[in-house]
Design an enzyme around this catalytic site. Structure first.
Site, PDB file in Angstrom:
ATOM      1  N   ASP A  34       0.842  -1.060   0.195  1.00  0.00           N
ATOM      2  CA  ASP A  34      -0.074  -0.160   0.059  1.00  0.00           C
ATOM      3  C   ASP A  34       0.712   1.207   0.115  1.00  0.00           C
ATOM      4  O   ASP A  34       1.830   1.295   0.674  1.00  0.00           O
ATOM      5  CB  ASP A  34      -0.847   0.217   1.402  1.00  0.00           C
ATOM      6  CG  ASP A  34      -2.010   0.912   1.018  1.00  0.00           C
ATOM      7  OD1 ASP A  34      -3.315   0.433   1.227  1.00  0.00           O
ATOM      8  OD2 ASP A  34      -1.698   2.172   1.155  1.00  0.00           O
ATOM      9  N   HIS A 104     -10.285  -5.627  -3.132  1.00  0.00           N
ATOM     10  CA  HIS A 104      -8.870  -5.728  -2.652  1.00  0.00           C
ATOM     11  C   HIS A 104      -8.717  -6.348  -1.118  1.00  0.00           C
ATOM     12  O   HIS A 104      -9.594  -5.850  -0.151  1.00  0.00           O
ATOM     13  CB  HIS A 104      -8.011  -4.687  -3.003  1.00  0.00           C
ATOM     14  CG  HIS A 104      -8.518  -3.417  -2.188  1.00  0.00           C
ATOM     15  ND1 HIS A 104      -9.541  -2.668  -3.023  1.00  0.00           N
ATOM     16  CD2 HIS A 104      -8.158  -2.632  -1.127  1.00  0.00           C
ATOM     17  CE1 HIS A 104      -9.919  -1.665  -2.135  1.00  0.00           C
ATOM     18  NE2 HIS A 104      -8.983  -1.534  -1.067  1.00  0.00           N
TER      19      HIS A 104
HETATM   20  P1  AMP Z   1      -9.741   1.240   0.367  1.00  0.00           P
HETATM   21  O1  AMP Z   1      -9.841   2.309   1.287  1.00  0.00           O
HETATM   22  O2  AMP Z   1      -9.849  -0.253   0.934  1.00  0.00           O
HETATM   23  O3  AMP Z   1     -10.307   1.404  -0.921  1.00  0.00           O
HETATM   24  O4  AMP Z   1      -7.998   1.112   0.164  1.00  0.00           O
HETATM   25  C1  AMP Z   1      -7.300   1.668  -1.046  1.00  0.00           C
HETATM   26  C2  AMP Z   1      -6.009   1.761  -0.733  1.00  0.00           C
HETATM   27  O5  AMP Z   1      -5.118   1.916  -1.886  1.00  0.00           O
HETATM   28  C3  AMP Z   1      -5.524   2.947   0.243  1.00  0.00           C
HETATM   29  O6  AMP Z   1      -5.125   2.376   1.602  1.00  0.00           O
HETATM   30  C4  AMP Z   1      -4.562   3.427  -0.610  1.00  0.00           C
HETATM   31  O7  AMP Z   1      -3.192   4.034   0.213  1.00  0.00           O
HETATM   32  C5  AMP Z   1      -4.072   2.492  -1.635  1.00  0.00           C
HETATM   33  N1  AMP Z   1      -3.747   2.986  -2.699  1.00  0.00           N
HETATM   34  C6  AMP Z   1      -4.244   4.069  -3.487  1.00  0.00           C
HETATM   35  N2  AMP Z   1      -3.249   4.177  -4.471  1.00  0.00           N
HETATM   36  C7  AMP Z   1      -2.305   3.356  -4.415  1.00  0.00           C
HETATM   37  C8  AMP Z   1      -1.226   3.115  -5.367  1.00  0.00           C
HETATM   38  N3  AMP Z   1      -0.765   3.827  -6.507  1.00  0.00           N
HETATM   39  N4  AMP Z   1      -0.190   2.149  -5.042  1.00  0.00           N
HETATM   40  C9  AMP Z   1      -0.203   1.562  -3.829  1.00  0.00           C
HETATM   41  N5  AMP Z   1      -1.504   1.803  -3.161  1.00  0.00           N
HETATM   42  C10 AMP Z   1      -2.238   2.749  -3.342  1.00  0.00           C
END
Ligand code: AMP
Ligand code: ZN
Length: 117
Positions: A34, A104
């Site tokens: 993440d 995810h």
């Molecule tokens: P959620 O709130 O469960 O949808 O989690 C989405 C997650 O994606 C968050 O914890 C973000 O920090 C992560 N995220 C968003 N963009 C990226 C990226 N480019 N690479 C890695 N993680 C990401």
């Protein structure tokens, strides 16, 4: 819906348009860190197919969930947290705090996690 979705950040990572350091990458699932880690180890595990959330899991075959959890366990092993322990979280929909509409699982470990549930 399972096609690659151009505007989906996770589809773009899976497709290689946005760089990520994959911890584990297979045809059906990937794991990468993440970008905003909430623990020393914080992986995102997801299907390579664009599935919006757990609400849509029935669009997959009956073994999908088992294979995804098996992949989580292997990604945890690769990250060295199998024995020390880890937590798996899935945010779904607005009240669940889901920000990216591509199914995810968050895999958190590498540190003692506080009580949540
Ligand atoms: P959620 O709130 O469960 O949808 O989690 C989405 C997650 O994606 C968050 O914890 C973000 O920090 C992560 N995220 C968003 N963009 C990226 C990226 N480019 N690479 C890695 N993680 C990401
Ligand atoms: Zn996607």
């Amino acid at each position: 819906m399972s096609a690659v979705v151009d505007e989906c950040v996770f589809c773009r990572i899976i497709g290689g348009q946005i760089p990520a350091e994959f911890v584990l990458k297979e045809a059906e699932f990937v794991a990468f860190p993440d970008i905003n880690p909430k623990a020393r180890v914080h992986l995102l595990v997801m299907p390579t197919a664009h599935i919006r959330s757990l609400n849509d899991i029935d669009s997959q075959d009956a073994g999908f969930g088992q294979r995804m959890l098996s992949f989580v366990a292997r990604a945890a092993a690769v990250s060295g947290v199998s024995e020390s322990g880890y937590r798996v979280i899935s945010n779904n929909g607005p009240d669940g705090g889901q920000e990216v509409d591509h199914l995810h699982l968050h895999v958190l470990g590498g540190t003692l996690l506080g009580d949540l549930v």
